[in-house]
Design a protein around this motif. Structure first.
Motif, PDB file in Angstrom:
ATOM      1  N   ALA A 154       0.839  -1.205   0.000  1.00 41.39           N
ATOM      2  CA  ALA A 154       0.000   0.000   0.000  1.00 41.39           C
ATOM      3  C   ALA A 154       0.871   1.250   0.000  1.00 41.39           C
ATOM      4  CB  ALA A 154      -0.920  -0.009   1.220  1.00 41.39           C
ATOM      5  N   LYS A 155       1.965   1.217   0.752  1.00 44.14           N
ATOM      6  CA  LYS A 155       2.884   2.349   0.783  1.00 44.14           C
ATOM      7  C   LYS A 155       3.471   2.614  -0.597  1.00 44.14           C
ATOM      8  CE  LYS A 155       4.907   3.568   5.171  1.00 44.14           C
ATOM      9  NZ  LYS A 155       6.168   3.867   5.830  1.00 44.14           N
ATOM     10  N   LEU A 156       3.824   1.534  -1.287  1.00 42.40           N
ATOM     11  CA  LEU A 156       4.406   1.678  -2.615  1.00 42.40           C
ATOM     12  C   LEU A 156       3.405   2.291  -3.586  1.00 42.40           C
ATOM     13  CD1 LEU A 156       6.453  -1.644  -2.993  1.00 42.40           C
ATOM     14  CD2 LEU A 156       7.096   0.516  -1.916  1.00 42.40           C
ATOM     15  N   LYS A 179      12.791   3.869  -2.239  1.00 44.18           N
ATOM     16  CA  LYS A 179      13.043   4.743  -1.086  1.00 44.18           C
ATOM     17  C   LYS A 179      12.188   4.338   0.113  1.00 44.18           C
ATOM     18  CE  LYS A 179      13.567   9.639  -0.001  1.00 44.18           C
ATOM     19  NZ  LYS A 179      13.714  10.965  -0.612  1.00 44.18           N
ATOM     20  N   LEU A 180      10.883   4.142  -0.131  1.00 41.10           N
ATOM     21  CA  LEU A 180       9.977   3.790   0.965  1.00 41.10           C
ATOM     22  C   LEU A 180      10.255   2.393   1.514  1.00 41.10           C
ATOM     23  CD1 LEU A 180       6.701   5.223  -0.575  1.00 41.10           C
ATOM     24  CD2 LEU A 180       7.837   6.082   1.477  1.00 41.10           C
ATOM     25  N   ALA A 181      10.490   1.442   0.591  1.00 45.40           N
ATOM     26  CA  ALA A 181      10.757   0.071   1.020  1.00 45.40           C
ATOM     27  C   ALA A 181      12.050   0.010   1.824  1.00 45.40           C
ATOM     28  CB  ALA A 181      10.835  -0.855  -0.189  1.00 45.40           C
ATOM     29  N   ASP A 196      11.543   1.620   5.301  1.00 43.94           N
ATOM     30  CA  ASP A 196      10.793   0.707   6.168  1.00 43.94           C
ATOM     31  C   ASP A 196      11.661  -0.460   6.626  1.00 43.94           C
ATOM     32  OD1 ASP A 196       8.524   2.161   6.156  1.00 43.94           O
ATOM     33  OD2 ASP A 196       7.253   0.669   5.182  1.00 43.94           O
ATOM     34  N   PHE A 197      12.446  -1.003   5.682  1.00 42.32           N
ATOM     35  CA  PHE A 197      13.303  -2.153   5.986  1.00 42.32           C
ATOM     36  C   PHE A 197      14.304  -1.808   7.078  1.00 42.32           C
ATOM     37  CE2 PHE A 197      17.334  -4.402   5.294  1.00 42.32           C
ATOM     38  CZ  PHE A 197      16.922  -5.729   5.374  1.00 42.32           C
ATOM     39  N   PHE A 198      14.985  -0.657   6.925  1.00 30.89           N
ATOM     40  CA  PHE A 198      16.013  -0.286   7.898  1.00 30.89           C
ATOM     41  C   PHE A 198      15.411   0.180   9.225  1.00 30.89           C
ATOM     42  CE2 PHE A 198      18.414   0.168   3.862  1.00 30.89           C
ATOM     43  CZ  PHE A 198      19.422  -0.736   4.144  1.00 30.89           C
ATOM     44  N   ARG A 199      14.243   0.820   9.168  1.00 24.36           N
ATOM     45  CA  ARG A 199      13.569   1.206  10.412  1.00 24.36           C
ATOM     46  C   ARG A 199      13.185  -0.051  11.205  1.00 24.36           C
ATOM     47  NH1 ARG A 199      11.293   6.421  11.048  1.00 24.36           N
ATOM     48  NH2 ARG A 199       9.622   5.502  12.282  1.00 24.36           N
ATOM     49  N   HIS A 200      12.696  -1.062  10.496  1.00 20.44           N
ATOM     50  CA  HIS A 200      12.289  -2.312  11.153  1.00 20.44           C
ATOM     51  C   HIS A 200      13.476  -2.986  11.844  1.00 20.44           C
ATOM     52  CE1 HIS A 200      10.327  -6.166  11.852  1.00 20.44           C
ATOM     53  NE2 HIS A 200      11.334  -6.772  11.226  1.00 20.44           N
ATOM     54  N   HIS A 201      14.618  -3.021  11.150  1.00 20.26           N
ATOM     55  CA  HIS A 201      15.785  -3.706  11.710  1.00 20.26           C
ATOM     56  C   HIS A 201      16.501  -2.886  12.782  1.00 20.26           C
ATOM     57  CE1 HIS A 201      16.035  -7.425   9.347  1.00 20.26           C
ATOM     58  NE2 HIS A 201      15.436  -6.730   8.397  1.00 20.26           N
ATOM     59  N   ALA A 218      20.345   5.306   4.780  1.00 16.05           N
ATOM     60  CA  ALA A 218      20.384   4.060   4.007  1.00 16.05           C
ATOM     61  C   ALA A 218      19.378   4.098   2.858  1.00 16.05           C
ATOM     62  CB  ALA A 218      20.097   2.878   4.928  1.00 16.05           C
ATOM     63  N   ALA A 219      18.192   4.669   3.116  1.00 14.88           N
ATOM     64  CA  ALA A 219      17.173   4.778   2.065  1.00 14.88           C
ATOM     65  C   ALA A 219      17.652   5.680   0.940  1.00 14.88           C
ATOM     66  CB  ALA A 219      15.870   5.313   2.659  1.00 14.88           C
ATOM     67  N   GLY A 220      18.304   6.787   1.309  1.00 14.84           N
ATOM     68  CA  GLY A 220      18.846   7.706   0.306  1.00 14.84           C
ATOM     69  C   GLY A 220      19.909   7.054  -0.554  1.00 14.84           C
TER      70      GLY A 220
END
Length: 332
Positions: free
Chosen positions: A10-12, A83-85, A88-93, A112-114
């Motif tokens: 949904a975010k994507l 960028k969003l994925a 989210d991935f790095f925030r989760h970890h 990391a997203a950048g």
């Protein structure tokens, strides 16, 4: 609906729709930004953003303001998706304690997203800039020819007439992003599409470091309680403020990136051999103020882009599409 409850698919979808809507709305301002940033002292074709837009419409028509929009619209969805994925991935970890993220960890996730998004951003910007700047180069060429003709009239009318009779000021050769990409790959390989990668990293990594934590904290200020989401208007304003602040903060890097990625130069415009050479030449020949060229335009471009993105999350367009289509299995 809180950010944590929004599924990644949904975010994507939300990010992609926000990017397409935002780009369509603000692309003319982005074109003005590119042309203003590429101008050198003594060779100005445009005085301001409005002057640039008016002259562009007069010389190239209404759709001249959308030169390079197609490549942006094509690649903005995968760019936003990465960028969003990645964020989210790095925030989760990074949030292994279950207590949320500290500002430092939010900055790390944004960093990391950048770094991940430049895989798409660099070639997208590279192609877009060539198309956006073509009109400026044509206008500068025409201005140079007119000035030369005027000088010849003053010195020798007969010579001027013979000179003018042979002048042909041609319109810029119409090229597409596909043609430019093909020529670059044929002559320079895939690395040709990644010219200015270092400058793009210099821009996008600090941007994400500033934007994500700033938005998260501004948005939290508007939440009635930790369990509830902030109101629609607050999320929109937070996105606009965080986006425009980050955009202005990294504008010097954007100027360097734009100059490095411009393949075609105007009359007497210097070339650059990398980031350090570009920074030193701009500083020496144009002064520190040159690094702020197009900052206002860039803020006007970025603010609604990120404000619209937050509106998409609030309204839940992505969730609605997933719930009412065969794609709903993706959100499971």
């Amino acid at each position: 609906m809180s950010q944590q409850q929004i599924s990644l698919p949904a975010k994507l979808i939300n990010g992609g729709i926000a990017g397409i809507v935002g780009v369509t709305c603000v692309f003319p301002i982005d074109l003005a930004k590119t042309r203003l940033q590429n101008q050198r002292q003594g060779q100005q074709v445009y005085k301001s953003m409005m002057d640039c837009l008016v002259k562009t419409v007069r010389s190239e028509g209404y759709f001249g303001m959308y030169r390079g929009a197609a490549v942006n619209l094509t690649l903005v969805t995968p760019e936003k998706a990465i960028k969003l994925a990645a964020n989210d991935f790095f925030r989760h970890h990074l949030s292994n304690t279950g207590k949320g993220l500290t500002v430092f960890k939010e900055m790390l996730a944004g960093c990391a997203a950048g770094m991940c998004q430049v895989v798409i951003t660099t070639p997208m910007e590279m192609l877009k800039i060539q198309l956006q700047d073509a009109g400026r180069l044509a206008a500068q060429q025409q201005k140079t020819v007119v000035m030369t003709s005027t000088k010849l009239v003053a010195t020798n009318a007969v010579l001027s007439r013979s000179y003018n009779s042979g002048i042909v000021v041609s319109a810029p050769r119409a090229v597409s992003a596909t043609q430019i990409a093909k020529e670059l790959v044929q002559t320079q390989g895939v690395k040709g599409l990644y010219r200015g990668l270092g400058a793009t990293l210099m821009r996008d990594v600090p941007f994400s470091i500033v934007y994500f934590p700033l938005f998260a904290n501004l948005n939290n200020l508007g939440k009635p309680s930790p369990e509830e989401s902030s109101p629609f208007y607050w999320a929109f304003l937070s996105g606009c403020i965080a986006g425009s602040t980050a955009a202005v903060a990294v504008n010097p890097c954007d100027v360097v990136k734009t100059r490095l990625q411009s393949l075609n130069k105007g009359c007497n415009e210097e070339t650059y051999n990398g980031v350090v050479d570009c920074i030193s030449k701009i500083m020496r020949k144009e002064g520190p103020s040159a690094f702020l060229k197009g900052a206002g335009c860039r803020a006007l471009v970025i603010a609604p882009l990120f404000g619209i993105a937050q509106v998409m999350y609030f309204v839940g367009v992505g969730e609605y599409i997933l719930d009412n289509s065969p794609l709903r299995m993706l959100s499971a």
